[in-house]
Design an enzyme around this catalytic site. Structure first.
Site, PDB file in Angstrom:
ATOM      1  CD  GLU A 165      -3.542  -0.966   1.882  1.00 32.49           C
ATOM      2  OE1 GLU A 165      -3.458   0.320   2.696  1.00 32.49           O
ATOM      3  OE2 GLU A 165      -3.803  -1.400   2.263  1.00 32.49           O
ATOM      4  CD  GLU A 352      -3.667  -5.896   4.336  1.00 29.65           C
ATOM      5  OE1 GLU A 352      -4.106  -4.874   4.343  1.00 29.65           O
ATOM      6  OE2 GLU A 352      -2.146  -5.835   4.497  1.00 29.65           O
TER       7      GLU A 352
HETATM    8  C1  NOJ Z   1      -4.282  -2.103   5.182  1.00 23.54           C
HETATM    9  C2  NOJ Z   1      -2.186  -2.010   6.167  1.00 23.54           C
HETATM   10  O1  NOJ Z   1      -2.096  -2.534   5.268  1.00 23.54           O
HETATM   11  C3  NOJ Z   1      -3.034  -2.869   7.689  1.00 23.54           C
HETATM   12  O2  NOJ Z   1      -1.607  -2.608   7.933  1.00 23.54           O
HETATM   13  C4  NOJ Z   1      -3.649  -2.344   8.107  1.00 23.54           C
HETATM   14  O3  NOJ Z   1      -3.960  -2.844   9.477  1.00 23.54           O
HETATM   15  C5  NOJ Z   1      -5.160  -2.888   7.776  1.00 23.54           C
HETATM   16  N1  NOJ Z   1      -5.181  -2.030   6.218  1.00 23.54           N
HETATM   17  C6  NOJ Z   1      -6.889  -2.657   8.107  1.00 23.54           C
HETATM   18  O4  NOJ Z   1      -6.667  -0.551   8.299  1.00 23.54           O
END
Ligand code: NOJ
Length: 449
Positions: A165, A352
């Site tokens: 990200e 994710e």
């Molecule tokens: C994106 C991120 O990669 C992760 O670190 C984060 O905790 C989750 N989404 C939830 O927000």
């Protein structure tokens, strides 16, 4: 049972170093930008720091036992740069390498495929003191770090991710609500450009090493915005800007189509935010990857009137905390967009997907253990992925964020994403309802049809 997923589909769970490891200053690890940011008054919602989090540094065997209990095929984790190169460059910390050797060995002994991210937001603080990602030298710093990782673990990791990200660096350098807490759009645009070039250089390095069986990709989250009232000019403009100027288009365009999009190029020019782009940068950024990692959480519908109402509320001191409408089905459209608009031809992993439980909605531990909303949300996402696969889209895996409740960045411990509940006092892990549900999904290779 065939529930519509390919035979070798990788069901997994994901975490990240800063959010779960703890041991923030142990065995030679030095501070990251997040260790520093946490200490700024007001930066983290509950005022917590990341020194212990879930203490996975000491409890990794326990966590791998939980993964075994779930039956996951793969674990997505990240390396902590400052544990391996405490000053960001230069001297390598053997104890840091040793931790990851033990972690990877234990995963392999348990038949769990490692999926490892090089950078999940925790830049060594020493590098921030030199300007962080805004300094073009960051390309060299990252390549040196990637080289140490690939030399030591190149063959042990099946799936490598350069960056998780990139947008988080915008939140940290442009909006100020993530580490390092800067609010400078010009600098942030440069930082993100340098980060993308670093990705490309790491791909080249990876290719040069000719690591049999290892594959490498990048993870870009897609929060696709749609106009709430199609045809309404303001809503349309809002959604377009959210997608192209401060969202996924910023990264997907240069990675997969080459160069910044017309909308973004125009916008940066008009506002004086165009970064310094060296000859060859775009070719470097668009080096072919072996897979693409999609982090998906929600689809969002933009309504300009509603946005005005929220701005006014916040300007008058109110706090806007409503949970946005949930659109798990949007992943189907997002997967199509990746293939059709961005022409992504490599396999896709959903690296994710998760569902938050908020402190304000849940009280006791017992409340958190009951999570039917999470089950319903994830079910709809998995169902939508299955539809996309049936259309011919090559999705090879799915990771739930997260194995266990952990440190949710600037929200501290106030947001829980885990399949397992973490008691941050005793560090005890307890399965939520969703853990049993996910075990079933994995066992059936999908949802019961
Ligand atoms: C994106 C991120 O990669 C992760 O670190 C984060 O905790 C989750 N989404 C939830 O927000």
């Amino acid at each position: 049972m065939n529930c519509g997923f390919p035979k070798d589909f990788l069901w997994g769970v994901a975490t990240a170093s800063a959010q779960v490891e703890g041991a923030a200053f142990e065995d030679g690890k030095k501070a990251t930008i997040w260790d520093a940011f946490c200490r700024l008054p007001g930066a983290i919602r509950d005022g917590n720091v990341m020194d212990v989090t879930c203490d996975q540094y000491h409890l990794y065997e326990k966590d791998i036992a939980l993964m075994k209990e779930l039956g996951v095929k793969s674990y997505r984790f990240s390396f902590s740069w400052a544990r391996i190169l405490p000053d960001g460059t230069g001297k390598v910390n053997e104890k840091g390498l040793d931790y990851y050797r033990r972690l990877i060995r234990c995963l392999k002994e348990n038949g769990i495929v490692p999926n490892a991210t090089m950078y999940h937001w925790d830049l060594p603080y020493a590098l921030q003191l030199k300007g962080g990602w805004g300094n073009r030298d960051s390309v060299k710093w990252f390549t040196e770090y990637a080289d140490v990782l690939l030399e030591n673990f190149g063959r042990d990791i099946d799936l490598w991710v350069t960056f998780n990200e990139p947008i988080a660096t915008w939140v940290g350098y442009g909006l100020g609500s993530f580490a390092p807490g800067l609010r400078d759009e010009k600098y942030a645009r440069q930082a993100l450009h340098n980060l993308l070039v670093s990705h490309g250089e790491a791909v080249k390095l990876f290719r040069a090493k000719k690591l049999a069986n290892a594959r490498l990709g990048i993870v870009v989250d897609v929060w696709k915005h749609y106009p709430a009232r199609p045809g309404n000019n303001e809503d349309e403009a809002m959604a377009l800007a959210a997608n192209e100027i401060a969202g996924f288009g910023w990264f997907l365009h240069p990675l997969f189509l080459g160069g910044y999009s017309e909308e973004l190029t125009e916008y940066m020019k008009k506002n004086g935010f165009t970064p310094e782009i060296l000859e060859g940068d775009f070719a470097t950024i668009s080096q072919p990857v072996d897979f693409y990692g999609l982090n998906f959480y929600n689809g969002l519908y933009d309504n300009a009137d509603e946005a005005r109402r929220i701005r006014e509320l916040e300007a008058s001191g109110g706090n806007y905390q409503e949970r946005p409408e949930q659109h798990p089905e949007a992943i189907y459209d997002v997967l199509h967009m990746l293939v059709e608009k961005y022409r992504i031809k490599v396999p896709i992993y959903v690296t994710e997907n998760g569902y938050i439980q908020l402190d304000e909605d849940n009280g006791t531990k017992e409340d958190f253990l009951e999570d039917p909303e999470r089950i319903a949300y994830l079910t709809e996402v998995i169902r939508s992925i299955r539809r996309a696969i049936a259309d011919g889209i090559d999705v090879r895996g799915y990771y739930v964020w997260s194995l266990l409740d952990n440190f949710e960045w600037n929200a501290g411990y106030t947001m829980r994403y885990g399949l397992y509940h973490t008691d941050f006092g005793t560090l005890e892990r307890t399965p939520k309802k969703s853990a049993g549900w996910y075990r079933n999904v994995i066992e059936n290779n999908g949802l019961d049809v």
